[in-house]
Design a protein around this motif. Structure first.
Motif, PDB file in Angstrom:
ATOM      1  N   PHE A   1       0.820  -1.217   0.000  1.00  0.00           N
ATOM      2  CA  PHE A   1       0.000   0.000   0.000  1.00  0.00           C
ATOM      3  C   PHE A   1       0.852   1.263   0.000  1.00  0.00           C
ATOM      4  CE2 PHE A   1      -3.295  -2.947   1.531  1.00  0.00           C
ATOM      5  CZ  PHE A   1      -4.325  -2.589   0.661  1.00  0.00           C
TER       6      PHE A   1
ATOM      7  N   GLY B   1      -9.714  -1.297   8.138  1.00  0.00           N
ATOM      8  CA  GLY B   1      -9.496  -0.552   6.895  1.00  0.00           C
ATOM      9  C   GLY B   1     -10.129  -1.214   5.701  1.00  0.00           C
TER      10      GLY B   1
ATOM     11  N   GLY C   1      -7.816   1.290   0.013  1.00  0.00           N
ATOM     12  CA  GLY C   1      -6.423   1.676  -0.107  1.00  0.00           C
ATOM     13  C   GLY C   1      -5.952   1.493  -1.535  1.00  0.00           C
TER      14      GLY C   1
ATOM     15  N   CYS D   1      -7.065  -3.217   5.051  1.00  0.00           N
ATOM     16  CA  CYS D   1      -6.205  -2.253   4.356  1.00  0.00           C
ATOM     17  C   CYS D   1      -5.307  -1.436   5.279  1.00  0.00           C
ATOM     18  CB  CYS D   1      -7.046  -1.292   3.518  1.00  0.00           C
ATOM     19  SG  CYS D   1      -7.918  -2.086   2.156  1.00  0.00           S
ATOM     20  N   TYR D   2      -5.516  -1.492   6.591  1.00  0.00           N
ATOM     21  CA  TYR D   2      -4.654  -0.747   7.517  1.00  0.00           C
ATOM     22  C   TYR D   2      -3.318  -1.479   7.691  1.00  0.00           C
ATOM     23  CZ  TYR D   2      -8.343   2.329   9.574  1.00  0.00           C
ATOM     24  OH  TYR D   2      -9.317   3.265   9.812  1.00  0.00           O
TER      25      TYR D   2
ATOM     26  N   ALA E   1      -7.030   6.104  -2.696  1.00  0.00           N
ATOM     27  CA  ALA E   1      -7.244   5.702  -1.305  1.00  0.00           C
ATOM     28  C   ALA E   1      -8.300   6.562  -0.635  1.00  0.00           C
ATOM     29  CB  ALA E   1      -5.931   5.786  -0.529  1.00  0.00           C
TER      30      ALA E   1
ATOM     31  N   ILE F   1      -3.885   4.737   2.312  1.00  0.00           N
ATOM     32  CA  ILE F   1      -5.005   3.991   2.866  1.00  0.00           C
ATOM     33  C   ILE F   1      -6.098   4.976   3.250  1.00  0.00           C
ATOM     34  CG2 ILE F   1      -5.732   2.464   4.760  1.00  0.00           C
ATOM     35  CD1 ILE F   1      -2.540   1.827   4.899  1.00  0.00           C
TER      36      ILE F   1
END
Length: 324
Positions: A35, A62, A65, A93-94, A118, A38
Protein backbone atom coordinates in the motif's frame (compact mmCIF):
# COMPACT_ATOMS: atom_id res chain seq x y z
CA UNK A 1 9.16 -5.84 9.01
CA UNK A 2 5.57 -5.11 8.09
CA UNK A 3 3.38 -2.98 10.33
CA UNK A 4 -0.41 -2.97 10.52
CA UNK A 5 -3.08 -1.32 12.65
CA UNK A 6 -5.12 -4.09 14.27
CA UNK A 7 -7.64 -4.55 17.03
CA UNK A 8 -7.26 -7.41 19.51
CA UNK A 9 -10.67 -6.68 21.03
CA UNK A 10 -13.36 -4.07 20.31
CA UNK A 11 -13.14 -0.72 22.04
CA UNK A 12 -12.50 3.00 21.65
CA UNK A 13 -9.76 4.47 19.49
CA UNK A 14 -7.10 3.40 21.99
CA UNK A 15 -7.93 -0.23 21.18
CA UNK A 16 -6.06 0.24 17.89
CA UNK A 17 -2.64 -1.40 18.03
CA UNK A 18 0.36 -0.72 15.74
CA UNK A 19 1.65 -4.27 15.32
CA UNK A 20 4.60 -5.89 13.61
CA UNK A 21 3.04 -8.70 11.56
CA UNK A 22 4.16 -11.51 9.28
CA UNK A 23 2.55 -11.56 5.83
CA UNK A 24 2.69 -14.99 4.14
CA UNK A 25 2.92 -15.56 0.42
CA UNK A 26 -0.44 -15.12 -1.31
CA UNK A 27 -2.62 -18.19 -1.72
CA UNK A 28 -3.69 -19.40 -5.16
CA UNK A 29 -6.54 -16.86 -5.51
CA UNK A 30 -4.83 -13.96 -3.75
CA UNK A 31 -2.92 -10.83 -4.70
CA UNK A 32 -0.32 -9.25 -2.41
CA UNK A 33 -0.43 -5.44 -2.34
CA UNK A 34 2.15 -2.96 -1.06
CA UNK A 35 0.00 0.00 0.00
CA UNK A 36 1.01 3.55 -0.84
CA UNK A 37 -2.03 5.18 0.81
CA UNK A 38 -5.01 3.99 2.87
CA UNK A 39 -8.46 5.51 3.33
CA UNK A 40 -10.23 6.32 6.61
CA UNK A 41 -14.00 5.80 6.92
CA UNK A 42 -16.70 5.79 9.59
CA UNK A 43 -17.24 2.08 9.03
CA UNK A 44 -13.74 1.59 10.45
CA UNK A 45 -14.96 3.12 13.72
CA UNK A 46 -18.06 0.92 13.74
CA UNK A 47 -15.90 -2.18 13.28
CA UNK A 48 -13.38 -1.05 15.89
CA UNK A 49 -16.11 -0.38 18.47
CA UNK A 50 -17.86 -3.71 17.92
CA UNK A 51 -21.03 -2.17 16.44
CA UNK A 52 -20.16 -4.15 13.32
CA UNK A 53 -18.49 -7.24 14.84
CA UNK A 54 -15.36 -8.69 13.23
CA UNK A 55 -14.57 -12.39 13.75
CA UNK A 56 -11.16 -13.98 14.30
CA UNK A 57 -9.34 -11.14 16.04
CA UNK A 58 -6.69 -9.78 15.97
CA UNK A 59 -7.17 -8.43 12.48
CA UNK A 60 -6.24 -5.25 10.56
CA UNK A 61 -9.08 -2.80 9.96
CA UNK A 62 -9.50 -0.55 6.90
CA UNK A 63 -11.72 -0.98 3.84
CA UNK A 64 -9.94 1.01 1.12
CA UNK A 65 -6.42 1.68 -0.11
CA UNK A 66 -4.19 1.84 -3.15
CA UNK A 67 -0.79 0.46 -4.03
CA UNK A 68 1.24 -1.89 -6.20
CA UNK A 69 1.03 -5.67 -6.59
CA UNK A 70 4.13 -7.41 -5.19
CA UNK A 71 3.08 -11.04 -5.73
CA UNK A 72 0.18 -13.05 -7.16
CA UNK A 73 -1.14 -16.53 -6.46
CA UNK A 74 -0.87 -19.39 -8.92
CA UNK A 75 -4.49 -19.08 -10.12
CA UNK A 76 -4.46 -15.30 -10.67
CA UNK A 77 -4.54 -14.50 -14.40
CA UNK A 78 -5.99 -10.99 -14.82
CA UNK A 79 -3.64 -9.12 -12.46
CA UNK A 80 0.16 -9.00 -12.48
CA UNK A 81 3.17 -8.04 -10.38
CA UNK A 82 3.94 -4.31 -10.62
CA UNK A 83 0.36 -3.34 -11.54
CA UNK A 84 -1.26 -0.32 -9.88
CA UNK A 85 -4.41 -1.40 -8.05
CA UNK A 86 -6.83 -0.35 -5.34
CA UNK A 87 -9.25 -1.83 -2.81
CA UNK A 88 -12.62 -0.23 -2.22
CA UNK A 89 -14.69 -2.63 -0.14
CA UNK A 90 -12.57 -5.27 1.59
CA UNK A 91 -11.33 -5.50 5.16
CA UNK A 92 -7.61 -5.43 5.93
CA UNK A 93 -6.21 -2.25 4.36
CA UNK A 94 -4.65 -0.75 7.52
CA UNK A 95 -1.32 -2.36 6.68
CA UNK A 96 1.87 -1.76 4.77
CA UNK A 97 1.53 -5.11 2.96
CA UNK A 98 -1.47 -7.39 2.67
CA UNK A 99 -3.06 -10.30 0.79
CA UNK A 100 -6.49 -9.92 -0.83
CA UNK A 101 -8.73 -12.16 -2.89
CA UNK A 102 -8.36 -11.27 -6.55
CA UNK A 103 -12.14 -10.69 -6.77
CA UNK A 104 -11.91 -7.49 -4.70
CA UNK A 105 -8.83 -5.99 -6.36
CA UNK A 106 -9.52 -3.18 -8.84
CA UNK A 107 -7.05 -2.08 -11.56
CA UNK A 108 -6.19 1.59 -11.03
CA UNK A 109 -6.03 3.89 -14.09
CA UNK A 110 -2.75 5.75 -14.58
CA UNK A 111 -4.61 9.07 -14.38
CA UNK A 112 -5.63 8.44 -10.75
CA UNK A 113 -2.92 8.97 -8.10
CA UNK A 114 -2.53 6.50 -5.22
CA UNK A 115 -3.57 9.05 -2.58
CA UNK A 116 -6.62 10.06 -4.60
CA UNK A 117 -7.71 6.44 -5.01
CA UNK A 118 -7.24 5.70 -1.31
CA UNK A 119 -9.36 8.75 -0.47
CA UNK A 120 -12.25 7.95 -2.79
CA UNK A 121 -12.93 4.28 -3.46
CA UNK A 122 -15.26 3.25 -0.63
CA UNK A 123 -16.78 6.72 -0.35
CA UNK A 124 -17.12 7.17 -4.11
CA UNK A 125 -18.63 3.74 -4.74
CA UNK A 126 -21.03 4.45 -1.87
CA UNK A 127 -22.03 7.66 -3.65
CA UNK A 128 -22.51 5.61 -6.82
CA UNK A 129 -25.05 3.20 -5.36
CA UNK A 130 -26.81 6.01 -3.47
CA UNK A 131 -27.23 8.25 -6.51
CA UNK A 132 -27.37 5.78 -9.40
CA UNK A 133 -28.97 2.61 -8.01
CA UNK A 134 -31.14 3.15 -4.90
CA UNK A 135 -32.64 6.36 -6.29
CA UNK A 136 -31.58 7.55 -9.74
CA UNK A 137 -31.01 11.24 -9.18
CA UNK A 138 -31.83 13.49 -12.13
CA UNK A 139 -31.97 17.13 -13.12
CA UNK A 140 -35.47 17.73 -11.74
CA UNK A 141 -34.68 16.38 -8.27
CA UNK A 142 -34.08 18.30 -5.07
CA UNK A 143 -32.35 16.00 -2.57
CA UNK A 144 -31.33 16.17 1.10
CA UNK A 145 -27.85 14.93 1.94
CA UNK A 146 -26.75 14.89 5.57
CA UNK A 147 -23.07 15.52 6.42
CA UNK A 148 -22.61 17.26 3.09
CA UNK A 149 -19.03 18.28 3.90
CA UNK A 150 -17.96 14.79 4.98
CA UNK A 151 -16.19 12.08 3.01
CA UNK A 152 -19.18 10.61 1.18
CA UNK A 153 -21.05 13.92 1.16
CA UNK A 154 -18.21 15.81 -0.53
CA UNK A 155 -18.17 13.32 -3.39
CA UNK A 156 -21.93 12.77 -3.60
CA UNK A 157 -22.85 16.46 -3.73
CA UNK A 158 -20.46 17.07 -6.61
CA UNK A 159 -21.72 13.99 -8.42
CA UNK A 160 -25.38 14.92 -7.86
CA UNK A 161 -24.68 18.45 -9.10
CA UNK A 162 -23.14 17.01 -12.29
CA UNK A 163 -26.44 15.13 -12.77
CA UNK A 164 -28.34 18.42 -12.56
CA UNK A 165 -29.88 18.01 -9.11
CA UNK A 166 -30.50 20.70 -6.52
CA UNK A 167 -28.81 19.75 -3.24
CA UNK A 168 -29.81 20.62 0.31
CA UNK A 169 -27.13 19.56 2.78
CA UNK A 170 -26.69 19.62 6.55
CA UNK A 171 -23.36 20.70 8.07
CA UNK A 172 -22.07 21.44 11.55
CA UNK A 173 -20.26 24.75 11.13
CA UNK A 174 -20.00 27.82 8.94
CA UNK A 175 -16.65 26.59 7.67
CA UNK A 176 -18.24 23.31 6.60
CA UNK A 177 -21.13 25.22 5.03
CA UNK A 178 -18.71 27.16 2.84
CA UNK A 179 -16.91 23.96 1.89
CA UNK A 180 -20.17 22.21 1.01
CA UNK A 181 -21.31 25.17 -1.07
CA UNK A 182 -18.03 25.19 -3.01
CA UNK A 183 -18.65 21.52 -3.85
CA UNK A 184 -22.14 21.95 -5.27
CA UNK A 185 -24.43 22.09 -2.25
CA UNK A 186 -27.03 24.72 -3.15
CA UNK A 187 -28.52 25.12 0.34
CA UNK A 188 -26.25 24.28 3.30
CA UNK A 189 -28.16 24.03 6.58
CA UNK A 190 -26.34 24.61 9.88
CA UNK A 191 -28.15 21.93 11.85
CA UNK A 192 -26.95 23.26 15.22
CA UNK A 193 -28.54 26.66 14.52
CA UNK A 194 -31.76 25.82 12.69
CA UNK A 195 -34.26 22.99 12.43
CA UNK A 196 -33.29 21.14 9.26
CA UNK A 197 -36.78 19.72 8.76
CA UNK A 198 -38.40 23.15 8.85
CA UNK A 199 -35.75 24.53 6.51
CA UNK A 200 -36.23 21.72 3.98
CA UNK A 201 -39.97 22.29 3.96
CA UNK A 202 -39.35 26.02 3.46
CA UNK A 203 -36.95 25.42 0.57
CA UNK A 204 -39.39 23.03 -1.14
CA UNK A 205 -42.51 25.15 -0.59
CA UNK A 206 -43.85 22.60 1.86
CA UNK A 207 -43.62 19.68 -0.57
CA UNK A 208 -40.58 17.89 0.82
CA UNK A 209 -37.89 16.01 -1.09
CA UNK A 210 -38.11 12.70 -2.98
CA UNK A 211 -35.05 11.22 -1.24
CA UNK A 212 -33.01 11.73 1.93
CA UNK A 213 -29.51 10.32 2.34
CA UNK A 214 -28.79 9.96 6.06
CA UNK A 215 -25.53 8.65 7.54
CA UNK A 216 -26.14 10.27 10.93
CA UNK A 217 -28.57 7.71 12.33
CA UNK A 218 -30.39 8.12 15.62
CA UNK A 219 -30.22 11.92 15.90
CA UNK A 220 -31.73 12.69 12.50
CA UNK A 221 -33.88 9.71 11.55
CA UNK A 222 -37.38 10.95 12.37
CA UNK A 223 -36.61 14.48 11.22
CA UNK A 224 -35.38 13.04 7.94
CA UNK A 225 -38.62 11.13 7.47
CA UNK A 226 -40.48 14.41 7.94
CA UNK A 227 -38.47 15.96 5.10
CA UNK A 228 -39.85 13.48 2.59
CA UNK A 229 -42.78 14.05 0.29
CA UNK A 230 -45.36 11.24 -0.01
CA UNK A 231 -43.88 8.07 -1.54
CA UNK A 232 -40.37 9.40 -0.81
CA UNK A 233 -37.30 7.25 -0.23
CA UNK A 234 -35.42 7.28 3.09
CA UNK A 235 -31.86 5.96 2.78
CA UNK A 236 -30.24 5.39 6.16
CA UNK A 237 -26.72 4.21 5.41
CA UNK A 238 -24.73 5.11 8.55
CA UNK A 239 -24.84 5.48 12.32
CA UNK A 240 -22.61 8.42 13.26
CA UNK A 241 -24.82 9.20 16.28
CA UNK A 242 -25.81 5.60 16.97
CA UNK A 243 -28.26 3.15 15.41
CA UNK A 244 -31.77 4.17 14.48
CA UNK A 245 -34.17 3.20 17.32
CA UNK A 246 -36.74 0.47 16.78
CA UNK A 247 -40.02 1.66 15.28
CA UNK A 248 -43.24 0.27 13.85
CA UNK A 249 -43.54 0.09 10.05
CA UNK A 250 -46.87 1.88 10.38
CA UNK A 251 -44.81 5.05 10.95
CA UNK A 252 -43.91 4.94 7.25
CA UNK A 253 -47.59 4.74 6.34
CA UNK A 254 -48.50 7.62 8.62
CA UNK A 255 -45.86 9.86 7.07
CA UNK A 256 -46.94 9.31 3.47
CA UNK A 257 -46.41 5.69 2.38
CA UNK A 258 -42.65 6.16 2.54
CA UNK A 259 -39.97 3.74 1.41
CA UNK A 260 -37.02 2.88 3.69
CA UNK A 261 -33.76 1.10 2.95
CA UNK A 262 -30.70 0.33 5.08
CA UNK A 263 -28.08 -0.54 2.46
CA UNK A 264 -24.40 -1.42 2.63
CA UNK A 265 -21.83 -1.01 -0.11
CA UNK A 266 -20.77 -4.64 0.25
CA UNK A 267 -24.20 -5.83 -0.92
CA UNK A 268 -24.06 -3.58 -3.97
CA UNK A 269 -20.57 -4.70 -5.06
CA UNK A 270 -20.77 -8.37 -4.06
CA UNK A 271 -20.61 -9.40 -7.73
CA UNK A 272 -17.36 -8.52 -9.47
CA UNK A 273 -19.18 -7.00 -12.45
CA UNK A 274 -21.00 -4.62 -10.09
CA UNK A 275 -17.75 -3.76 -8.29
CA UNK A 276 -16.05 -2.87 -11.58
CA UNK A 277 -19.11 -0.95 -12.82
CA UNK A 278 -19.14 1.21 -9.69
CA UNK A 279 -15.37 1.72 -9.76
CA UNK A 280 -15.24 2.60 -13.43
CA UNK A 281 -18.15 5.06 -13.15
CA UNK A 282 -16.29 6.67 -10.27
CA UNK A 283 -13.03 6.81 -12.23
CA UNK A 284 -14.88 8.46 -15.13
CA UNK A 285 -16.42 11.29 -13.08
CA UNK A 286 -13.09 11.96 -11.36
CA UNK A 287 -11.10 11.93 -14.61
CA UNK A 288 -13.65 14.26 -16.22
CA UNK A 289 -13.27 16.78 -13.39
CA UNK A 290 -16.96 16.59 -12.45
CA UNK A 291 -15.91 15.23 -9.04
CA UNK A 292 -12.77 16.45 -7.31
CA UNK A 293 -11.38 14.48 -4.39
CA UNK A 294 -10.42 16.71 -1.48
CA UNK A 295 -7.86 15.16 0.88
CA UNK A 296 -8.05 17.48 3.85
CA UNK A 297 -6.26 15.36 6.45
CA UNK A 298 -3.22 13.06 6.32
CA UNK A 299 -1.92 10.91 9.19
CA UNK A 300 0.93 8.44 9.46
CA UNK A 301 -0.38 4.89 9.78
CA UNK A 302 1.02 4.69 13.33
CA UNK A 303 -1.22 7.65 14.27
CA UNK A 304 -4.46 6.00 13.19
CA UNK A 305 -5.91 6.19 16.72
CA UNK A 306 -5.73 9.99 16.56
CA UNK A 307 -7.33 9.93 13.11
CA UNK A 308 -10.24 7.91 14.55
CA UNK A 309 -10.65 10.35 17.43
CA UNK A 310 -10.71 13.33 15.05
CA UNK A 311 -13.20 11.64 12.72
CA UNK A 312 -15.56 10.76 15.57
CA UNK A 313 -15.28 14.29 16.98
CA UNK A 314 -16.31 15.68 13.57
CA UNK A 315 -13.03 17.59 13.25
CA UNK A 316 -12.45 16.32 9.70
CA UNK A 317 -13.83 17.39 6.34
CA UNK A 318 -13.65 15.72 2.94
CA UNK A 319 -11.40 12.67 2.80
CA UNK A 320 -8.72 11.51 5.21
CA UNK A 321 -5.86 9.19 4.34
CA UNK A 322 -3.29 7.19 6.26
CA UNK A 323 0.27 6.97 4.96
CA UNK A 324 2.10 3.67 5.54
Amino acid sequence: MTYAIRIHQPGNADALSYDDITVPAPSAQQVQIRFKAIGLNFIDCYQRSGLYPIPDLPKPLGMEGAGVIEAVGSDVTDLKVGQRVCIGAALGCYTQLGNFDQKVVIPLPDEIEFETAAAMMLKGMTAHYLLRRIYKVGKDDTILFHAAAGGVGSIATQWAKSLGATIIGTVGSQEKAELAKSQGCDHPILYREENFTDRVKELTNGEGVPVVYDSIGAATFEGSLDCLRPLGMMVTYGNATGPVPDFSPTLLAQKGSLFLTRPTLMSYVAKREDLLWAANDLFDVVKSGAVKIHINQRYDLKDTAQAHKDLEARKTTGSTILLP
